[in-house]
Design a protein around this motif. Sequence first.
Motif, PDB file in Angstrom:
ATOM      1  N   ARG A   1      -7.153  -5.169 -14.544  1.00 31.22           N
ATOM      2  CA  ARG A   1      -7.940  -4.896 -13.345  1.00 31.22           C
ATOM      3  C   ARG A   1      -7.307  -5.498 -12.093  1.00 31.22           C
ATOM      4  O   ARG A   1      -7.636  -5.088 -10.978  1.00 31.22           O
ATOM      5  N   THR A   2      -6.456  -6.493 -12.276  1.00 27.80           N
ATOM      6  CA  THR A   2      -5.803  -7.147 -11.143  1.00 27.80           C
ATOM      7  C   THR A   2      -4.307  -7.233 -11.394  1.00 27.80           C
ATOM      8  O   THR A   2      -3.853  -7.314 -12.546  1.00 27.80           O
ATOM      9  N   PHE A   3      -3.549  -7.242 -10.274  1.00 27.97           N
ATOM     10  CA  PHE A   3      -2.088  -7.226 -10.347  1.00 27.97           C
ATOM     11  C   PHE A   3      -1.529  -8.122  -9.251  1.00 27.97           C
ATOM     12  O   PHE A   3      -2.210  -8.403  -8.252  1.00 27.97           O
ATOM     13  N   PRO A   4      -0.292  -8.586  -9.426  1.00 28.87           N
ATOM     14  CA  PRO A   4       0.302  -9.406  -8.365  1.00 28.87           C
ATOM     15  C   PRO A   4       0.506  -8.591  -7.092  1.00 28.87           C
ATOM     16  O   PRO A   4       0.478  -7.355  -7.129  1.00 28.87           O
ATOM     17  N   PRO A   5       0.719  -9.267  -5.961  1.00 25.93           N
ATOM     18  CA  PRO A   5       0.910  -8.533  -4.701  1.00 25.93           C
ATOM     19  C   PRO A   5       2.034  -7.503  -4.824  1.00 25.93           C
ATOM     20  O   PRO A   5       3.121  -7.793  -5.314  1.00 25.93           O
ATOM     21  N   HIS A   6       1.752  -6.282  -4.365  1.00 25.80           N
ATOM     22  CA  HIS A   6       2.721  -5.193  -4.432  1.00 25.80           C
ATOM     23  C   HIS A   6       2.337  -4.135  -3.400  1.00 25.80           C
ATOM     24  O   HIS A   6       1.187  -4.057  -2.978  1.00 25.80           O
ATOM     25  N   CYS A   7       3.301  -3.336  -3.015  1.00 25.20           N
ATOM     26  CA  CYS A   7       3.076  -2.227  -2.077  1.00 25.20           C
ATOM     27  C   CYS A   7       2.267  -2.680  -0.868  1.00 25.20           C
ATOM     28  O   CYS A   7       1.322  -2.006  -0.434  1.00 25.20           O
ATOM     29  N   LEU A   8       2.647  -3.851  -0.333  1.00 22.73           N
ATOM     30  CA  LEU A   8       1.937  -4.362   0.837  1.00 22.73           C
ATOM     31  C   LEU A   8       2.259  -3.498   2.054  1.00 22.73           C
ATOM     32  O   LEU A   8       3.406  -3.090   2.260  1.00 22.73           O
TER      33      LEU A   8
ATOM     34  N   HIS B   1      -6.398   1.762  -1.838  1.00 20.74           N
ATOM     35  CA  HIS B   1      -6.449   0.306  -1.895  1.00 20.74           C
ATOM     36  C   HIS B   1      -6.758  -0.177  -3.305  1.00 20.74           C
ATOM     37  O   HIS B   1      -6.978  -1.363  -3.510  1.00 20.74           O
ATOM     38  N   HIS B   2      -6.766   0.739  -4.232  1.00 16.94           N
ATOM     39  CA  HIS B   2      -7.132   0.458  -5.622  1.00 16.94           C
ATOM     40  C   HIS B   2      -6.336   1.419  -6.487  1.00 16.94           C
ATOM     41  O   HIS B   2      -5.942   2.494  -6.030  1.00 16.94           O
ATOM     42  N   PHE B   3      -6.105   1.051  -7.748  1.00 21.57           N
ATOM     43  CA  PHE B   3      -5.249   1.908  -8.579  1.00 21.57           C
ATOM     44  C   PHE B   3      -5.860   3.271  -8.866  1.00 21.57           C
ATOM     45  O   PHE B   3      -5.154   4.213  -9.213  1.00 21.57           O
ATOM     46  N   ASP B   4      -7.157   3.420  -8.720  1.00 21.25           N
ATOM     47  CA  ASP B   4      -7.828   4.706  -8.939  1.00 21.25           C
ATOM     48  C   ASP B   4      -7.805   5.513  -7.645  1.00 21.25           C
ATOM     49  O   ASP B   4      -8.447   5.154  -6.657  1.00 21.25           O
ATOM     50  N   VAL B   5      -7.054   6.625  -7.631  1.00 20.90           N
ATOM     51  CA  VAL B   5      -6.939   7.421  -6.405  1.00 20.90           C
ATOM     52  C   VAL B   5      -8.286   7.949  -5.942  1.00 20.90           C
ATOM     53  O   VAL B   5      -8.500   8.177  -4.742  1.00 20.90           O
ATOM     54  N   PHE B   6      -9.227   8.115  -6.858  1.00 20.87           N
ATOM     55  CA  PHE B   6     -10.528   8.654  -6.481  1.00 20.87           C
ATOM     56  C   PHE B   6     -11.396   7.638  -5.748  1.00 20.87           C
ATOM     57  O   PHE B   6     -12.504   7.975  -5.314  1.00 20.87           O
ATOM     58  N   THR B   7     -10.907   6.396  -5.579  1.00 20.11           N
ATOM     59  CA  THR B   7     -11.594   5.474  -4.679  1.00 20.11           C
ATOM     60  C   THR B   7     -11.341   5.849  -3.226  1.00 20.11           C
ATOM     61  O   THR B   7     -12.023   5.326  -2.335  1.00 20.11           O
TER      62      THR B   7
ATOM     63  N   SER C   1      -3.233  -4.811   1.264  1.00 21.42           N
ATOM     64  CA  SER C   1      -3.150  -6.077   1.965  1.00 21.42           C
ATOM     65  C   SER C   1      -3.533  -7.158   0.962  1.00 21.42           C
ATOM     66  O   SER C   1      -4.104  -6.871  -0.101  1.00 21.42           O
ATOM     67  N   GLU C   2      -3.209  -8.399   1.299  1.00 21.84           N
ATOM     68  CA  GLU C   2      -3.394  -9.497   0.341  1.00 21.84           C
ATOM     69  C   GLU C   2      -4.846  -9.683  -0.083  1.00 21.84           C
ATOM     70  O   GLU C   2      -5.113 -10.230  -1.154  1.00 21.84           O
ATOM     71  N   ASP C   3      -5.795  -9.232   0.741  1.00 19.28           N
ATOM     72  CA  ASP C   3      -7.202  -9.480   0.434  1.00 19.28           C
ATOM     73  C   ASP C   3      -7.846  -8.374  -0.397  1.00 19.28           C
ATOM     74  O   ASP C   3      -9.039  -8.434  -0.677  1.00 19.28           O
ATOM     75  N   HIS C   4      -7.077  -7.378  -0.826  1.00 20.46           N
ATOM     76  CA  HIS C   4      -7.666  -6.325  -1.644  1.00 20.46           C
ATOM     77  C   HIS C   4      -8.062  -6.852  -3.017  1.00 20.46           C
ATOM     78  O   HIS C   4      -7.398  -7.721  -3.578  1.00 20.46           O
ATOM     79  N   GLU C   5      -9.128  -6.278  -3.543  1.00 14.47           N
ATOM     80  CA  GLU C   5      -9.704  -6.738  -4.823  1.00 14.47           C
ATOM     81  C   GLU C   5      -8.700  -6.685  -5.964  1.00 14.47           C
ATOM     82  O   GLU C   5      -8.728  -7.529  -6.865  1.00 14.47           O
TER      83      GLU C   5
END
Length: 203
Positions: free
Chosen positions: A69-76, A117-123, A55-59
């Motif tokens: 560490r940050t990327f444009p909106p994607h996979c909403l 909700h983060h690029f690291d699946v282990f989150t 969602s748009e509010d994810h870190e």
Amino acid sequence: MNAVFWDVDTQADFMQPKGKLYVPGAETIAPNLAQLTDYAHARGIRIIASADDHSEDHEEISATPDFTRTFPPHCLRGSAGQRRIPETALRDPLVIEPDGPLPNLAGHSGDILFHKHHFDVFTNPHVSPVIEALGVEDVTLYGVALDVCNRYAVEGLRRHHPKITLRVVADAVQALDPAKGAQLLDAWGRQGVIVTSTANVVQ
């Protein structure tokens, strides 16, 4: 040996040229992804997959991304870009959310899909418990992007589950930065990860 295939984020926003965070050249690996998916399903090998569910509010999401560490909106969530490409369609997937309870795995023989909700699946805190509950001993990993989500999956598996035999399918991954991707494959190979090809896997 209890073997699984591990599909990292083969979603339209990454895999297709019109995607919101297109990984250059990702569409060229789609035939190999299809071979791997079909091979696994034909032989009863479970596929464990991950998928961004934002969602748009994810870190991780930013209007001024640094692409580290940050990327444009994607996979909403709910968007066409969040969907998997047809070549990697899962079979009867059990979806496991990062902020919900761990579903009952008993009796589920289909694939598993970890939302993240983060690029690291282990989150997603359920990843390691699922690996342990399934008794995974051997992982064949592929998908995108090699230098971001694949990297965290590989390094997380090595850190949290060092006894697992880990393969990365070099012609079924694609990096945002090809030079960095090549460096990672070389480093992992020297550290004991098996760097292989689609042909070697499906033979």
